[in-house]
Design an enzyme around this catalytic site. Structure first.
Site, mmCIF file in Angstrom:
data_model
loop_
_atom_site.group_PDB
_atom_site.id
_atom_site.type_symbol
_atom_site.label_atom_id
_atom_site.label_comp_id
_atom_site.label_asym_id
_atom_site.label_seq_id
_atom_site.Cartn_x
_atom_site.Cartn_y
_atom_site.Cartn_z
ATOM 1 N N PHE A 141 19.439 73.438 13.421
ATOM 2 C CA PHE A 141 20.315 72.456 14.070
ATOM 3 C C PHE A 141 21.375 71.902 13.129
ATOM 4 O O PHE A 141 22.048 70.920 13.462
ATOM 5 C CB PHE A 141 19.477 71.302 14.645
ATOM 6 C CG PHE A 141 18.544 71.746 15.737
ATOM 7 C CD1 PHE A 141 19.006 71.911 17.038
ATOM 8 C CD2 PHE A 141 17.219 72.026 15.469
ATOM 9 C CE1 PHE A 141 18.160 72.342 18.052
ATOM 10 C CE2 PHE A 141 16.355 72.452 16.473
ATOM 11 C CZ PHE A 141 16.826 72.613 17.766
ATOM 12 N N LEU A 142 21.521 72.489 11.941
ATOM 13 C CA LEU A 142 22.492 71.923 11.003
ATOM 14 C C LEU A 142 23.908 72.013 11.567
ATOM 15 O O LEU A 142 24.208 72.864 12.403
ATOM 16 C CB LEU A 142 22.421 72.638 9.652
ATOM 17 C CG LEU A 142 22.703 74.137 9.550
ATOM 18 C CD1 LEU A 142 24.176 74.461 9.621
ATOM 19 C CD2 LEU A 142 22.128 74.672 8.257
ATOM 20 N N ASN A 192 22.733 72.679 22.325
ATOM 21 C CA ASN A 192 24.163 72.984 22.207
ATOM 22 C C ASN A 192 24.876 72.871 23.547
ATOM 23 O O ASN A 192 26.027 72.426 23.613
ATOM 24 C CB ASN A 192 24.366 74.372 21.597
ATOM 25 C CG ASN A 192 24.301 74.317 20.078
ATOM 26 O OD1 ASN A 192 24.168 73.246 19.502
ATOM 27 N ND2 ASN A 192 24.408 75.455 19.436
ATOM 28 N N TYR A 200 33.824 61.970 21.988
ATOM 29 C CA TYR A 200 35.243 61.910 21.652
ATOM 30 C C TYR A 200 36.058 62.924 22.455
ATOM 31 O O TYR A 200 35.728 64.111 22.471
ATOM 32 C CB TYR A 200 35.447 62.175 20.153
ATOM 33 C CG TYR A 200 34.836 61.099 19.291
ATOM 34 C CD1 TYR A 200 35.558 59.948 18.988
ATOM 35 C CD2 TYR A 200 33.542 61.223 18.807
ATOM 36 C CE1 TYR A 200 35.000 58.950 18.203
ATOM 37 C CE2 TYR A 200 32.973 60.229 18.030
ATOM 38 C CZ TYR A 200 33.697 59.103 17.731
ATOM 39 O OH TYR A 200 33.144 58.108 16.969
ATOM 40 N N CYS A 239 29.327 78.262 17.268
ATOM 41 C CA CYS A 239 28.102 78.013 18.041
ATOM 42 C C CYS A 239 28.331 77.633 19.503
ATOM 43 O O CYS A 239 27.873 78.337 20.397
ATOM 44 C CB CYS A 239 27.264 76.942 17.349
ATOM 45 S SG CYS A 239 26.597 77.540 15.796
ATOM 46 N N LYS A 271 36.745 72.145 12.796
ATOM 47 C CA LYS A 271 36.376 70.737 12.596
ATOM 48 C C LYS A 271 36.488 70.428 11.114
ATOM 49 O O LYS A 271 36.651 71.346 10.291
ATOM 50 C CB LYS A 271 34.988 70.448 13.141
ATOM 51 C CG LYS A 271 33.863 71.111 12.385
ATOM 52 C CD LYS A 271 32.551 70.576 12.925
ATOM 53 C CE LYS A 271 31.373 71.160 12.199
ATOM 54 N NZ LYS A 271 30.113 70.622 12.648
ATOM 55 N N ARG A 306 36.538 80.046 13.386
ATOM 56 C CA ARG A 306 36.103 80.760 14.590
ATOM 57 C C ARG A 306 36.353 79.896 15.830
ATOM 58 O O ARG A 306 35.940 78.742 15.876
ATOM 59 C CB ARG A 306 34.613 81.132 14.464
ATOM 60 C CG ARG A 306 34.399 82.251 13.448
ATOM 61 C CD ARG A 306 32.943 82.616 13.279
ATOM 62 N NE ARG A 306 32.226 81.705 12.409
ATOM 63 C CZ ARG A 306 30.988 81.914 11.972
ATOM 64 N NH1 ARG A 306 30.339 82.997 12.338
ATOM 65 N NH2 ARG A 306 30.399 81.052 11.183
HETATM 66 P P1 NAD Z 1 27.187 84.212 9.453
HETATM 67 O O1 NAD Z 1 27.995 85.221 10.164
HETATM 68 O O2 NAD Z 1 27.860 83.195 8.606
HETATM 69 O O3 NAD Z 1 26.108 84.958 8.526
HETATM 70 C C1 NAD Z 1 25.311 86.019 8.943
HETATM 71 C C2 NAD Z 1 25.023 86.907 7.731
HETATM 72 O O4 NAD Z 1 24.039 87.887 8.068
HETATM 73 C C3 NAD Z 1 26.239 87.703 7.226
HETATM 74 O O5 NAD Z 1 26.446 87.405 5.853
HETATM 75 C C4 NAD Z 1 25.854 89.160 7.457
HETATM 76 O O6 NAD Z 1 26.396 90.026 6.471
HETATM 77 C C5 NAD Z 1 24.337 89.090 7.365
HETATM 78 N N1 NAD Z 1 23.606 90.203 7.978
HETATM 79 C C6 NAD Z 1 23.837 90.827 9.148
HETATM 80 N N2 NAD Z 1 22.904 91.764 9.369
HETATM 81 C C7 NAD Z 1 22.041 91.734 8.321
HETATM 82 C C8 NAD Z 1 20.864 92.453 7.988
HETATM 83 N N3 NAD Z 1 20.341 93.379 8.795
HETATM 84 N N4 NAD Z 1 20.259 92.156 6.821
HETATM 85 C C9 NAD Z 1 20.744 91.208 6.014
HETATM 86 N N5 NAD Z 1 21.845 90.482 6.283
HETATM 87 C C10 NAD Z 1 22.495 90.744 7.427
HETATM 88 O O7 NAD Z 1 26.313 83.510 10.575
HETATM 89 P P2 NAD Z 1 25.792 81.983 10.610
HETATM 90 O O8 NAD Z 1 26.894 81.073 11.021
HETATM 91 O O9 NAD Z 1 24.997 81.699 9.395
HETATM 92 O O10 NAD Z 1 24.800 82.070 11.852
HETATM 93 C C11 NAD Z 1 23.548 82.735 11.774
HETATM 94 C C12 NAD Z 1 22.743 82.358 13.002
HETATM 95 O O11 NAD Z 1 22.442 80.967 12.970
HETATM 96 C C13 NAD Z 1 23.454 82.610 14.324
HETATM 97 O O12 NAD Z 1 22.506 82.998 15.273
HETATM 98 C C14 NAD Z 1 24.006 81.258 14.681
HETATM 99 O O13 NAD Z 1 24.170 81.088 16.057
HETATM 100 C C15 NAD Z 1 22.920 80.345 14.157
HETATM 101 N N6 NAD Z 1 23.363 78.980 13.818
HETATM 102 C C16 NAD Z 1 24.561 78.795 13.191
HETATM 103 C C17 NAD Z 1 24.958 77.500 12.847
HETATM 104 C C18 NAD Z 1 26.274 77.248 12.178
HETATM 105 O O14 NAD Z 1 26.679 76.098 12.134
HETATM 106 N N7 NAD Z 1 26.948 78.248 11.648
HETATM 107 C C19 NAD Z 1 24.116 76.408 13.145
HETATM 108 C C20 NAD Z 1 22.889 76.650 13.749
HETATM 109 C C21 NAD Z 1 22.522 77.949 14.085
#
Ligand code: NAD
Length: 455
Positions: free
Chosen positions: A155-156, A218, A261, A270, A331, A338
């Site tokens: 949830f970060l 979300n 807001y 997300c 933000k 994205r």
């Molecule tokens: P991101 O795209 O920043 O990072 C994903 C990473 O996974 C990439 O570096 C990619 O190279 C790597 N990857 C892909 N396939 C792989 C594999 N088989 N082995 C090893 N590494 C691999 O994504 P993110 O923003 O960190 O999001 C990750 C998940 O967390 C998503 O499901 C997202 O919805 C969820 N999430 C994101 C946030 C956010 O604020 N970004 C918050 C909560 C949840």
């Protein structure tokens, strides 16, 4: 504890670094060699307050390592966190190819009990698919090793990720009641014990409910934003001030002040994809989520609100005009572009013939990269990336604010007036008080605040 994090993006890197900070021995795996090299050379691939220090400290202490070595990553941790991306597929559903590839890698190499933790945001039922993928790989090599799949959604918030991870409102963990699932629960309890010293923060539930909780959260937040944006547009028409309305309703504890807001629409990695994915899940069960369809439609329209306000003020044809834009990231405190509303605004201004001078405190490099995807080379050439916010104003018709960075909250208004051609601010985040702007001789256009400016 020995932990492996698969995927070293926003979530994986923050999770790995923060768990190492608590004394765990963390192995971060990624398929992106450049990212791993950068991290091994002391660099950080994303902008996230406080993260660089935590990563540096724990690397130096030998508790945090980065690698592309799959076999070593599986051997390392009894807990294997899957934190890879789950981007939208063509039809809007979550694309699980990276999650399932990570699961298969675990099945291919594991030789003892593992807890596979789904930290990525994944649709209800994914844990079953992860388990099936692991089982298939085990079967392929005639192995019969016990494992459990638990759901532990993250949830970060980007921009406050380290703080959120270290001080979570809640930790949601879904597990099943099999002996392997119970064992997983004990290990997860041990891992998260440091977060529960003050009060219990873990909510234990079944796996499907945990998976659903992330989407529900979300979807609820996106709904509040679209709801306020729709009301703000009406406030502009009927002559009400959406900020007064926000205070008026937020004071009701059933509603609360947070996340009310009005603005230029939500973006990021997300909300847009999670709202779509939940709608898609519902359709698979022949159910239509009417509210969420509207949430999405309202948001798509809201991303055009700043462009619309520019056109209302300066006309359809913006040829020969320059506009200053402050804020590009979706933000503040992040360089994430994205689905950022700034991309919709820049495209519109440029397609209407304008030039744009832009400034963002950290997202300039990332903006250059993504805008090259949105625009042709000739269009891109009409964007000037400025080093300082005030430089963007010189000779511009107006200032448009898209992201509410702190550094934009108390600018030198006299300088703004002196540098712009016309003293006009179009503010997509309602940073300033309209009467104050009028007093300073600035023509101010906020979101849902026309009553105070007569616009
Ligand atoms: P991101 O795209 O920043 O990072 C994903 C990473 O996974 C990439 O570096 C990619 O190279 C790597 N990857 C892909 N396939 C792989 C594999 N088989 N082995 C090893 N590494 C691999 O994504 P993110 O923003 O960190 O999001 C990750 C998940 O967390 C998503 O499901 C997202 O919805 C969820 N999430 C994101 C946030 C956010 O604020 N970004 C918050 C909560 C949840």
């Amino acid at each position: 504890m020995k932990i492996t994090i698969i995927g070293t993006g926003y979530v994986g890197l923050v999770t790995g670094a923060c768990l190492a900070e608590l004394g765990n021995d963390v192995f971060c795996l990624d398929v992106d060699q450049r990212k791993i090299d950068l991290l091994n050379n002391g660099g950080i691939p994303i902008h996230e307050p406080g993260l660089e220090e935590v990563v540096a400290r724990n690397r130096a202490a030998g508790r945090l390592q980065f690698s592309t070595d799959v076999a070593a990553s599986v051997a390392h941790g009894q807990l294997q966190f899957i934190a890879v991306g789950t981007p939208p597929d063509e039809d809007g559903s979550a694309d699980l190819q990276y999650v399932l590839a990570a699961a298969r890698n675990i099945g291919r190499h594991m030789d003892g009990y593992k807890v596979i933790v789904d930290k990525s945001t994944v649709p209800v039922g994914t844990a079953d698919r992860v388990a099936a993928a692991v089982r298939e790989e085990l079967r392929n090599r005639g192995a019969d090793t016990e494992f459990a799949v638990v759901s532990n959604p993250e949830f970060l918030k980007e921009g406050a990720a380290v703080e959120d991870f270290m001080r979570p409102d809640r930790i949601v963990i879904g597990h099943d009641d099999s002996p392997a699932g119970q064992r997983a629960r004990d290990l997860m309890k041990l891992l998260y014990a440091p977060f529960n010293r003050n009060h219990e923060r873990v909510y234990w539930m079944d796996v499907r409910s945990a998976e659903f909780t992330k989407y529900a959260a979300n979807a609820m937040l996106a709904t509040r934003i679209s709801f306020m944006n729709e009301l703000a547009n009406l406030a502009d028409q009927v002559g009400a001030d959406i900020e007064a309305v926000r205070h008026g309703i937020g004071s009701d504890p059933r509603i609360g002040h947070s996340f009310l807001y009005a603005g230029a629409g939500y973006g990021g990695s997300c909300f847009p994809k999670d709202v779509q994915a939940l709608e898609r899940t519902a359709r698979q069960y022949d159910q239509e989520l009417l509210i969420l369809r509207a949430v999405e439609a309202v948001n798509d329209r809201q991303k055009q609100v700043l462009g619309r306000k520019v056109v209302q003020r300066f006309g359809d044809d913006l040829t020969g005009m320059t506009f200053a834009v402050w804020g590009l990231a979706f933000k503040p405190n992040t360089d994430d572009m994205r689905e950022a509303p700034s991309r919709v605004l820049l495209k519109e201004l440029i397609e209407r013939g304008a030039r744009v001078a832009v400034y963002d405190p950290v997202a300039m490099e990332e903006a250059r990269r993504v805008l090259a995807l949105d625009l042709s080379e000739a269009q891109l050439a009409r964007i000037d990336f400025k080093k300082l916010p005030m430089e963007a104003l010189d000779g511009a018709e107006a200032l448009v604010i898209v992201t509410e960075w702190k550094a934009f909250r108390s600018p030198d208004f006299e300088q703004i007036k002196a540098r712009l051609k016309h003293p006009v601010i179009i503010d997509g985040r309602n940073l300033f008080e309209p009467p104050l702007m009028t007093g300073l001789g600035i023509e101010y256009h906020g979101i849902g605040r026309s009553v105070l400016t007569g616009k």
